[in-house]
Design an enzyme around this catalytic site. Structure first.
Site, short mmCIF file in Angstrom:
data_model
loop_
_atom_site.label_atom_id
_atom_site.label_comp_id
_atom_site.label_asym_id
_atom_site.label_seq_id
_atom_site.Cartn_x
_atom_site.Cartn_y
_atom_site.Cartn_z
N ASN A 291 -31.73 -49.05 9.17
CA ASN A 291 -32.59 -48.56 10.26
C ASN A 291 -32.08 -48.92 11.66
O ASN A 291 -32.32 -48.18 12.61
CB ASN A 291 -34.05 -48.99 10.07
CG ASN A 291 -34.24 -50.48 10.04
OD1 ASN A 291 -33.29 -51.23 9.85
ND2 ASN A 291 -35.45 -50.92 10.24
N PRO B 161 -23.14 -54.04 4.68
CA PRO B 161 -24.12 -53.16 5.34
C PRO B 161 -24.72 -52.19 4.32
O PRO B 161 -24.25 -52.11 3.18
CB PRO B 161 -23.26 -52.40 6.35
CG PRO B 161 -21.91 -52.33 5.72
CD PRO B 161 -21.76 -53.56 4.85
N GLY C 98 -34.21 -56.42 5.11
CA GLY C 98 -34.46 -55.29 4.21
C GLY C 98 -35.85 -55.41 3.62
O GLY C 98 -36.75 -56.03 4.20
N GLU D 215 -35.57 -61.37 6.72
CA GLU D 215 -36.38 -60.51 7.61
C GLU D 215 -36.82 -59.33 6.76
O GLU D 215 -36.04 -58.41 6.52
CB GLU D 215 -35.54 -60.01 8.79
CG GLU D 215 -34.96 -61.09 9.67
CD GLU D 215 -36.01 -61.88 10.43
OE1 GLU D 215 -37.19 -61.44 10.47
OE2 GLU D 215 -35.66 -62.94 10.96
P1 ADP Z 1 -34.44 -49.93 1.85
O1 ADP Z 1 -35.29 -49.61 0.67
O2 ADP Z 1 -35.11 -49.77 3.14
O3 ADP Z 1 -33.08 -49.30 1.81
P2 ADP Z 1 -33.40 -52.35 0.77
O4 ADP Z 1 -34.01 -53.70 0.78
O5 ADP Z 1 -33.26 -51.66 -0.54
O6 ADP Z 1 -34.22 -51.50 1.80
O7 ADP Z 1 -31.94 -52.38 1.44
C1 ADP Z 1 -31.53 -53.26 2.47
C2 ADP Z 1 -30.14 -53.74 2.18
O8 ADP Z 1 -30.16 -54.44 0.95
C3 ADP Z 1 -29.09 -52.64 2.01
O9 ADP Z 1 -27.85 -53.11 2.50
C4 ADP Z 1 -29.02 -52.48 0.51
O10 ADP Z 1 -27.80 -51.95 0.06
C5 ADP Z 1 -29.18 -53.91 0.08
N1 ADP Z 1 -29.63 -54.10 -1.31
C6 ADP Z 1 -30.46 -53.33 -2.05
N2 ADP Z 1 -30.63 -53.85 -3.27
C7 ADP Z 1 -29.89 -54.99 -3.33
C8 ADP Z 1 -29.64 -56.01 -4.32
N3 ADP Z 1 -30.20 -55.95 -5.53
N4 ADP Z 1 -28.83 -57.03 -3.99
C9 ADP Z 1 -28.25 -57.10 -2.77
N5 ADP Z 1 -28.45 -56.21 -1.80
C10 ADP Z 1 -29.27 -55.17 -2.06
#
Ligand code: ADP
Length: 474
Positions: A144, A168, A221, A243
């Site tokens: 975002n 990212p 996230g 956060e």
């Molecule tokens: P959104 O649903 O808004 O995309 P996420 O929390 O899924 O929010 O994503 C935020 C970040 O966390 C992104 O960089 C995403 O790739 C990462 N992410 C999502 N799932 C995992 C996971 N299981 N482990 C580590 N990072 C993750």
């Protein structure tokens, strides 16, 4: 493209990056996964040995050089953000300037990491506390704010003397690549910053959380993923900063400046298409002014121009993906089923110049607590309006959420404003202010919105350990 140990790497595994406004492919990039993350962690570990010994002045100089390089590329960076994230170009430009300001601020702070000398309780002893960098940090950022979320983490980490492996979001890796180009050009020693980009978020995440060499994990996230990362980090007892999501109440009292409160919603709800963790989620208007407020809110909302962020005059761009668009439809359907009235918007927007994920800025009246939107984070351009009658009632309602990130309150009564400041259980409070976010302030939530702060001197502490030293003068 990913960046490990001071070098750019290509691989056979490719991913397409698409523009959420048009669904056109902007770029196709090489990606990596868990194995490369291991290599990146090892590089960061090696680099930490000498980076931690640099002086604050030296680290400051690297950050300032990066600032200079980014300042020369503001328009290019803004363009990339709009292309991969969808937000209007002027907002993207504001994000770039904000992202740069984190680097600028922490370039200064790098010189101001002080320890303390404590009064001893024994005449022959000297006591001191020194501050040292935590070590290798894993950083995971969302789509975002694809640029500023990176510098908000990396600037204090580097200023403190930590080295970093960044992952990212797969939706928006191009902004990350650009900022790493600037780090590279600024001459940061190899291994100090590393960038891993890949669709296997879980695999990359597992490497970062399970490694004993990574001493801190910083994440922005969803609460769902944040909780998993905290659980996974527990085995190696990492420091964590989280956060996470929010569910901000926006309270308009009967003594508020109504026009100001309406304009505040325009900013706090519809900027970034509502895809901000401090976005208003629940609007509460006092019963005595609810009709006037809702009428003005609906009128202003209907005036917002939807479109491609590159088009001049666009107020509201697309949502990031189909999942987000579907969520908007579901929240509106659920609200309507529960007797809400849609006064403006409410539908997928049929954008004639592209197939993107557009949803109309929406205002819903007669919102009630049993609607999904009352508890589930929206992360989109829907403003449900609830009503309330007393201060006591609204404090209880506003706090009735698992989240605790931001809350807003509009009133001209100073005493009431101060009471709300104390009573609202949120980490960030805006009183007659829809944008309570500045670089020198601590940004972060309580309850399930996370832990740890970003910004100002508070953000730097997250990357420092305090070491107590007791010296016996024999
Ligand atoms: P959104 O649903 O808004 O995309 P996420 O929390 O899924 O929010 O994503 C935020 C970040 O966390 C992104 O960089 C995403 O790739 C990462 N992410 C999502 N799932 C995992 C996971 N299981 N482990 C580590 N990072 C993750």
């Amino acid at each position: 493209m990913y960046y490990i140990n001071g070098e750019w790497h290509e691989s056979d595994q490719k991913e397409q990056i698409t523009n959420p406004a048009t669904l056109e492919v902007i770029d196709t990039i090489s990606v990596c996964g868990a194995e490369e993350t291991k290599v990146a962690i090892a590089a960061a570990k090696e680099a930490f040995k000498s980076w931690k010994k640099t002086t604050g002045d030296q680290r400051s100089a690297y950050l300032s050089k990066t600032v200079k390089l980014m300042k020369a590329r503001v328009d290019e960076l803004a363009q990339i953000i709009t292309l991969e994230n969808g937000k209007p170009l002027p907002d993207a430009k504001r994000e770039v300037l904000g992202a740069i300001s984190y680097l600028d601020w922490y370039a200064e702070e790098a010189k101001r990491i002080y320890g303390e000398v404590l009064p001893a309780s024994h005449k022959d002893k000297s006591l001191m506390v020194i501050k040292q960098p935590v070590g290798v940090c894993g950083a995971i950022t969302p789509w975002n704010f694809p640029l500023s979320m990176i510098t908000r983490k990396l600037a204090p980490a580097l200023a403190a003397g930590c080295t970093v492996v960044l992952k990212p979001a797969m939706e928006t890796p191009l902004s990350a690549i650009k900022v790493f180009e600037c780090f590279h050009e600024a001459g940061l020693p190899k291994g100090v910053v590393n960038l891993v980009i890949g669709p296997d978020a879980e695999g990359i995440g597992k490497e970062l959380t399970s490694s004993t060499d990574v001493r801190k994990l910083t994440f922005t996230g969803s609460t769902f993923v944040g909780k998993k990362l905290v659980r996974d980090s527990a085995d190696t007892m990492k420091k964590v900063s989280m956060e996470l999501g929010g569910h901000a109440p926006y309270i308009v009292f009967e003594d508020a400046d109504i026009d100001l409160a309406v304009e505040g919603v325009m900013l706090s709800k519809f900027k970034n298409s509502g895809q901000t963790c401090i976005s208003t989620n629940r609007v509460y208007a006092h019963k005595s002014i609810a009709e006037e407020f809702a009428e003005k809110l609906a009128k202003r909302t209907a005036e917002l121009k939807i479109g491609d962020g590159l088009e001049e005059g666009t107020d509201v761009g697309p949502l990031i993906n189909k999942k987000s668009l579907d969520k908007m439809k579901e929240q509106v359907e659920d609200a309507v089923k529960n007797n809400a009235k849609v006064v403006t918007g409410g539908n997928v927007y049929d954008y004639e110049d592209g197939d993107g994920y557009f949803f109309e800025p929406t205002v819903i009246l007669n919102a009630t607590d049993d609607m999904v939107i009352a508890s589930e984070e929206t992360f989109g351009p829907i403003a449900p309006v609830f009503t309330f009658e007393s201060e006591e009632e609204i404090v209880e309602k506003a706090n009735n959420t698992l989240y605790g990130l931001a809350a807003y309150c509009y009133t001209k009564n100073l005493g009431r404003g101060l009471r709300m400041m104390k009573e609202l259980e949120f980490g960030i409070i805006g009183i007659n202010d829809p944008a309570p976010i500045v670089i020198q302030a601590p940004f972060g939530g309580i309850k399930e919105s996370g832990m740890g702060k970003e910004g100002g001197k508070f953000g730097l502490e997250e990357y420092l350990e305090e070491k107590f030293v007791s010296i016996y003068e024999n």
